[in-house]
Design an enzyme around this catalytic site. Structure first.
Site, PDB file in Angstrom:
ATOM      1  N   ARG A   1      38.359  82.575 -10.566  1.00  6.53           N
ATOM      2  CA  ARG A   1      39.223  82.193  -9.437  1.00  6.53           C
ATOM      3  C   ARG A   1      39.578  80.702  -9.443  1.00  6.53           C
ATOM      4  NH1 ARG A   1      39.481  83.141  -3.512  1.00  6.53           N
ATOM      5  NH2 ARG A   1      38.932  81.271  -2.357  1.00  6.53           N
TER       6      ARG A   1
ATOM      7  N   GLU B   1      49.580  86.596   1.443  1.00  3.05           N
ATOM      8  CA  GLU B   1      48.608  87.367   0.658  1.00  3.05           C
ATOM      9  C   GLU B   1      49.338  88.658   0.306  1.00  3.05           C
ATOM     10  OE1 GLU B   1      45.546  86.775  -0.344  1.00  3.05           O
ATOM     11  OE2 GLU B   1      44.822  85.124   0.888  1.00  3.05           O
TER      12      GLU B   1
END
Lengths: 97, 306
Positions: B124, B267
């Protein structure tokens, strides 16, 4: 390449503030090497946890013991990754051709 | 350019090479701006969509700041192509680019993106070395100078939400900060993440409402209405703190606090089956619906100068 054979992603639908607190405790426990894809914050949003194969049994026991509802979102992470990688490679090959 | 498959995930090299074909195909509209280099010395680019003028009011869009969120980057590729091909065809895009510039960073964390392709698909963070720790990387969305080091960010270098040694310690973040600040005329700042189906506005570092909460909420809801009109994908709208959790050091909190009122974070979709591993056949549907939401925000920004 790191492998994720047998790892699962669990989708947890916390039903109470108590569940959220328990999931936060789980998040703080580094021993199980959990990867929280989404974090425990409220009962409105599901919590997704990538659980390594070695911790699966313990994590599921924990959830069941506390009556926290969950289901398996991804059954074998590596299978999905293999499919994805195959797609990337196949596409690259087609574009070269 | 015609052989490029927008419905597939690509390596960094392929994406960078495709950017050149896009620029070549639309030389009077699109240019590739190098905004700096990454920790591992990879170039960082933003595609600049402009019909002329210097430092006109501009919109910043970044994707892929979290390396494993592949659909964010893949959607940005599709949207870049869409914006270029719709200019001169879609009156709304034509009007937008007639008045404003758009900067689109498709791979905002190139080292992390490469690492997801070569070593760890679930990575990430950035790839910077943390002195005194065996763990590498900083969460680049906890590294901005906005409530830095506060709740919802970790001080542990091994954590996926490690905030880093100081604000803007990550060169990838600093490059964006420097571009935005030196430009000085950005009117919107939009970060594209995946997944969860949310459209958020500041704050994340605090649960207090921003002064423009009502307006941002209204714009966000209309954008989501546009987005959902295509496939019925359901999104939630709200401040980061209120619809996910408190998270400090986020990009849109920083942009809002330096005066960029229209700061949003998407998102993108997953319907609860794949998380970060959204199958490639969902890239174009995801990008198509996101484009409608994004376009709505950009139109609103164009029509509400400040």
């Amino acid at each position: 390449h790191k492998l994720f054979i047998g790892d699962q992603v669990l989708r947890i639908n916390a039903e109470s503030e108590e569940h959220i607190q328990l999931l936060k405790e789980l998040e703080d426990d580094e021993g199980w090497e959990l990867d929280f894809w989404t974090h425990p914050a409220s009962t409105d949003l599901p919590v997704d946890i990538h659980v390594p194969f070695a911790s699966l049994h313990a994590v599921k026991n924990f959830l069941q013991a506390h009556k926290i509802p969950f289901h398996v979102m991804i059954n074998n992470l590596q299978e999905l990754l293999d499919e994805e990688q195959e797609g990337v490679e196949l596409n690259a090959m087609q574009e070269r051709n | 350019a015609r052989s490029f498959n927008f419905g597939a995930y690509h390596t960094l090299d392929t994406i960078y090479s495709w950017m050149d074909t896009l620029v070549a195909a639309h030389p009077n509209l699109v240019s590739k701006v190098q905004i700096g280099t990454s920790y591992e010395n990879r170039p960082m680019y933003a595609l600049k969509f402009s019909t002329g003028g210097n430092k006109r009011p501009a919109i910043w869009i970044d994707a892929g700041i979290h390396a494993r969120e592949w659909v964010s980057t893949a959607s940005a590729v599709w949207m870049a192509d869409k914006m270029a091909t719709d200019y001169g065809v879609d009156p709304s895009v034509t009007s937008l680019l007639g008045q404003m510039d758009v900067y689109l960073s498709i791979v905002t964390n190139p080292d992390g993106y490469v690492y997801t392709h070569t070593s760890d698909r679930m990575w990430r963070k950035t790839r910077s070395v943390n002195t005194g720790s065996v763990c590498r990387g900083v969460d680049p969305n906890r590294n901005w100078d906005a409530g830095f080091g506060g709740p919802g960010a970790s001080k542990n270098p091994c954590s996926d939400s490690y905030h880093g040694p100081h604000a803007h310690s990550e060169i990838e973040v600093k490059n964006v900060v420097d571009l935005v600040q030196s430009h000085g005329n950005f009117k919107a700042f939009i970060s594209v993440h995946a997944y969860s189906q949310l459209l958020m506005y500041p704050y994340g570092y605090s649960c207090t409402s921003v002064p423009h909460q009502a307006e941002l909420d209204s714009v966000g809801r209309s954008a989501v209405q546009a987005l959902s009109s295509l496939y019925g994908t359901s999104y939630k709208v709200g401040s980061i703190c209120k619809i996910i959790y408190q998270a400090s050091g986020g990009s849109i909190d920083w942009s809002y606090d330096i005066g960029i009122k229209y700061s949003f974070a998407f998102e993108l979709r997953d319907t609860g089956r794949y998380g970060f591993l959204l199958p490639a056949n969902q890239i174009i549907p995801t990008a198509s619906e996101t484009w409608l939401g994004l376009k709505h925000i950009m139109e609103y920004v164009r029509d509400h100068p400040y």
